[in-house]
Design a protein around this motif. Structure first.
Motif, PDB file in Angstrom:
ATOM      1  N   THR A  20       1.006  -1.346   0.292  1.00  0.00           N
ATOM      2  CA  THR A  20       0.094  -0.302  -0.005  1.00  0.00           C
ATOM      3  C   THR A  20       1.079   1.124   0.043  1.00  0.00           C
ATOM      4  O   THR A  20       0.680   2.100   0.262  1.00  0.00           O
ATOM      5  CB  THR A  20      -0.729  -0.217   1.312  1.00  0.00           C
ATOM      6  N   TRP A  37       0.003   5.836  -0.753  1.00  0.00           N
ATOM      7  CA  TRP A  37      -0.041   6.530   0.205  1.00  0.00           C
ATOM      8  C   TRP A  37       0.862   8.294  -0.192  1.00  0.00           C
ATOM      9  O   TRP A  37       1.747   8.661  -0.562  1.00  0.00           O
ATOM     10  CB  TRP A  37       0.949   6.616   0.953  1.00  0.00           C
ATOM     11  N   ASN A  38      -0.820   8.548  -1.519  1.00  0.00           N
ATOM     12  CA  ASN A  38      -0.443  10.166  -2.251  1.00  0.00           C
ATOM     13  C   ASN A  38      -1.486  10.133  -1.873  1.00  0.00           C
ATOM     14  O   ASN A  38      -3.263  10.017  -1.040  1.00  0.00           O
ATOM     15  CB  ASN A  38      -0.307  10.076  -3.083  1.00  0.00           C
ATOM     16  N   LEU A  54      -5.856   9.030  -1.496  1.00  0.00           N
ATOM     17  CA  LEU A  54      -6.366   9.319  -0.194  1.00  0.00           C
ATOM     18  C   LEU A  54      -7.273   9.780  -0.108  1.00  0.00           C
ATOM     19  O   LEU A  54      -8.751  10.248   0.275  1.00  0.00           O
ATOM     20  CB  LEU A  54      -5.674   9.949   0.675  1.00  0.00           C
ATOM     21  N   THR A  91      -7.976   3.990   3.115  1.00  0.00           N
ATOM     22  CA  THR A  91      -7.417   3.150   3.391  1.00  0.00           C
ATOM     23  C   THR A  91      -5.918   3.889   4.631  1.00  0.00           C
ATOM     24  O   THR A  91      -5.334   2.600   4.488  1.00  0.00           O
ATOM     25  CB  THR A  91      -6.369   3.629   1.928  1.00  0.00           C
ATOM     26  N   MET A  92      -6.798   5.208   4.788  1.00  0.00           N
ATOM     27  CA  MET A  92      -5.774   5.886   6.304  1.00  0.00           C
ATOM     28  C   MET A  92      -6.800   4.976   7.747  1.00  0.00           C
ATOM     29  O   MET A  92      -6.168   4.400   7.951  1.00  0.00           O
ATOM     30  CB  MET A  92      -6.342   6.915   6.287  1.00  0.00           C
ATOM     31  N   SER A  94      -3.185   2.143   7.899  1.00  0.00           N
ATOM     32  CA  SER A  94      -3.057   3.986   8.557  1.00  0.00           C
ATOM     33  C   SER A  94      -2.156   2.538  10.004  1.00  0.00           C
ATOM     34  O   SER A  94      -1.082   2.761   9.887  1.00  0.00           O
ATOM     35  CB  SER A  94      -3.041   4.722   9.103  1.00  0.00           C
TER      36      SER A  94
END
Length: 181
Positions: free
Chosen positions: A39, A43-44, A48, A54-55, A59
């Motif tokens: 993943t 992370w951009n 996001l 996804t966070m 995370s």
């Protein structure tokens, strides 16, 4: 993401074919590590914004690494019920607490506020809590690595026949030290 798929297949194989609880923490380590590494390209800012979940899901994954390595070290070095970590669910609570907290934060934001938060996360001056939770993840990893290393590098602590095999002892040491690298 191919690693995530391969780890998922390995998880199914171990659960279906090699039903040993000693293998479960290892496959979960592989699965979570592959998920975390897979993943990283997500992370951009754009991803996001498009997929806020996804966070929430990925995370907090570093909170799983340490307890899983420690669990695997216990399964490899201890026998019977003593192999299962005491207060087992408590060790995985930080993942779920962070996921719930981040999820609630995102749900509580007013329309239009999430893009501002996402921009701040990827800015040079992110919110203070991003650094604080990263320090907590680091501390958790260090503590669990020390606990796992004590088991892996102290043969006298072992009550398992597995640890009589030098190859298995080396394997366990690699599993404990690999996340550190």
């Amino acid at each position: 993401m191919l690693g995530v798929a391969q780890s998922g297949l390995l998880l199914v194989l171990i659960l279906a074919r090699y039903r040993s609880r000693r293998n479960l923490p290892l496959v979960l380590i592989l699965f979570t590590l592959a998920a975390r590494l897979g993943t990283i390209p997500l992370w951009n800012y754009e991803t996001l914004i498009a997929h806020p979940w996804t966070m929430v899901v990925f995370s907090p994954v570093p909170f799983l690494g340490g307890p899983l390595v420690w669990w695997y070290a216990r399964e490899s070095t201890l026998v019977g019920e003593s192999a299962k970590p005491p207060m087992f669910p408590l060790h995985f609570a930080p993942y779920f607490i962070e996921a719930a907290a981040v999820g609630l934060l995102i749900l509580m934001l007013q329309p239009g506020e999430f893009p501002v938060l996402a921009a701040r996360i990827f800015s040079e001056n992110p919110p203070w809590w991003i650094g604080a939770r990263n320090i907590l993840k680091l501390m958790s990893g260090v503590i669990y690595t020390v606990l796992a290393a004590r088991l892996a590098f102290t043969p006298g602590r072992s009550s398992s026949v597995l640890m009589q095999d030098p190859k298995h002892r080396r394997w366990l040491k690699v599993i404990v030290l690999a996340p550190v690298g």
